[in-house]
Design an enzyme around this catalytic site. Structure first.
Site, PDB file in Angstrom:
ATOM      1  N   ASN A 126       0.840  -1.210   0.000  1.00 44.63           N
ATOM      2  CA  ASN A 126       0.000   0.000   0.000  1.00 44.63           C
ATOM      3  C   ASN A 126       0.873   1.259   0.000  1.00 44.63           C
ATOM      4  OD1 ASN A 126       0.921   0.075   2.590  1.00 44.63           O
ATOM      5  ND2 ASN A 126      -1.090   0.199   3.571  1.00 44.63           N
ATOM      6  N   GLY A 148       6.539   1.449   2.198  1.00 42.03           N
ATOM      7  CA  GLY A 148       7.235   0.949   1.004  1.00 42.03           C
ATOM      8  C   GLY A 148       7.427   2.076   0.001  1.00 42.03           C
ATOM      9  N   TYR A 196       3.819  -3.179  17.761  1.00 41.89           N
ATOM     10  CA  TYR A 196       4.532  -4.051  16.819  1.00 41.89           C
ATOM     11  C   TYR A 196       4.714  -5.437  17.419  1.00 41.89           C
ATOM     12  CZ  TYR A 196       8.264  -5.428  13.520  1.00 41.89           C
ATOM     13  OH  TYR A 196       9.031  -6.061  12.573  1.00 41.89           O
ATOM     14  N   LYS A 243       2.913  -8.875  16.058  1.00 42.60           N
ATOM     15  CA  LYS A 243       3.680  -9.998  15.510  1.00 42.60           C
ATOM     16  C   LYS A 243       3.465 -11.263  16.330  1.00 42.60           C
ATOM     17  CE  LYS A 243       5.823  -8.156  11.920  1.00 42.60           C
ATOM     18  NZ  LYS A 243       5.570  -8.637  10.540  1.00 42.60           N
ATOM     19  N   TYR A 254      -3.861 -21.473  11.878  1.00 39.56           N
ATOM     20  CA  TYR A 254      -4.213 -21.885  10.507  1.00 39.56           C
ATOM     21  C   TYR A 254      -3.480 -23.171  10.131  1.00 39.56           C
ATOM     22  CZ  TYR A 254      -7.384 -18.383   8.697  1.00 39.56           C
ATOM     23  OH  TYR A 254      -8.511 -17.643   8.445  1.00 39.56           O
TER      24      TYR A 254
END
Ligand code: UDP
Length: 310
Positions: free
Chosen positions: A32, A36, A145, A149, A159
């Site tokens: 997005n 970056g 953060y 994480k 999962y």
């Protein structure tokens, strides 16, 4: 393989895109562009095995076609960034990881989560092994953060266990190299840009806190080995050579030949006092260890920063 790299226009994400393309894989890069930068991947435009999708991974990810692997690297990754973007940091680690895992389940793809040494918080054991559960302040400024994480790791394992998704978790220690943002606030870009512009080098606290710095090409190599291995439990990847921040500041001055003075500023809240990975697991199971020494890596990084510091 056809591989999705989330955060693919970031520092590590873009190096991963390059690495995968060199090995003849097809790469879909998603970012997005909050932290970056399109410049990190502009050299790849025109490559028919590369595509870019501007998308926030906390929103539903729709991606037509087959997919073999997902490298989930989207996240602000510098303490300064996650102080400025606390909600986005929490969202990308939690909601973003959920969306990426959902896509992996849908496509039958393997997912590798970019986790972090921050899951160990301010560690009470040293060096850090993967079986250490950490010492994290959930409500401190870094908690956004660290806890995102940690949640991401828990979600990834859920999962894996409940849905049978093939997952890998890399715990990344301090990494540096070209394409780090000059102003991302981390110690490597800060010290190098200060040294190159002759400004004072800002050592936080007394500089006795330690870190160990891994050059990006070593890190990317370790990640690829982990992705293609059968190791489905968290694995540290980082360089085990430890420096105090004061030693690191002197090293930067030596390599740049800078006349900058050292000054001290306040230590950020919950700044870990020591950090060094135990990489026994990566050595044994992946046959991996870093090759680039700090001097060599800093020189390569310097070339990149020189053209950008005015
Ligand atoms: N640091 C410093 N001066 C700076 C930036 C960072 O002394 O200008 C210190 C920081 O307090 C920490 C270490 O360098 O102890 C590494 O900081 P960084 O932000 O790179 O990442 P961290 O390892 O804390 O996640």
């Amino acid at each position: 393989m056809r591989v999705l790299v989330t955060g693919g226009a970031g520092f590590l994400g873009s190096h991963l895109c390059d690495y995968l393309l060199k090995r003849d894989h097809e790469v879909v890069c998603m970012d997005n562009l909050i932290t970056g930068n399109i410049d990190n991947i502009s050299h790849l435009s025109g490559n028919e095995r590369f595509s870019f999708i501007k998308h926030d991974v906390t929103e539903y990810i729709f991606l037509p076609g087959k997919l073999d692997a997902i490298l989930h690297f989207a996240s602000p990754a510098s303490p300064v960034d996650y102080l400025e973007l606390p909600i986005q940091t929490l969202k990308v680690g939690s909601l973003g990881t959920h969306k990426a895992l959902g896509l992996a389940k849908e496509k039958g793809a393997r997912l590798l989560l970019a986790s972090t040494s921050e899951v160990y918080g301010d560690p009470e054991i040293h060096p850090q092994t993967e079986d250490y559960w950490g010492n994290v302040n959930p409500i401190g400024p870094r908690g956004v953060y660290d806890e995102a994480k940690r949640f991401a790791e828990a979600m990834t394992m859920a999962y894996h266990r409940y849905h049978g998704v093939e997952t890998r978790i890399v715990r990344i220690f301090n990494t540096y190299g070209p394409r780090m943002r000059l102003n991302d606030g981390r110690v490597v870009p800060n010290f190098i840009s200060q040294a190159l512009s002759g400004k004072p080098i800002t050592v936080y606290g007394d500089g006795t806190q330690t870190r160990s710095f891994c050059y990006c090409s070593d890190l990317v190599d370790g990640i690829y080995r982990l992705l293609t291995s059968e190791v489905d439990t968290p694995t540290n990847i980082g360089n085990p050579t430890e420096f105090s921040i004061m030693e690191f500041a002197r090293k930067v001055i030596e390599i740049t030949g800078s006349g900058s003075e050292l000054i001290h500023e306040d230590l950020p809240v919950d700044d870990p006092k020591v950090r060094r990975p135990n990489i026994g697991k990566a050595r044994e199971l992946l046959g991996w260890e870093p090759k680039i020494e700090l001097d060599e890596g800093l020189k390569k990084t310097l070339e990149y920063f020189r053209s950008r510091v005015s």
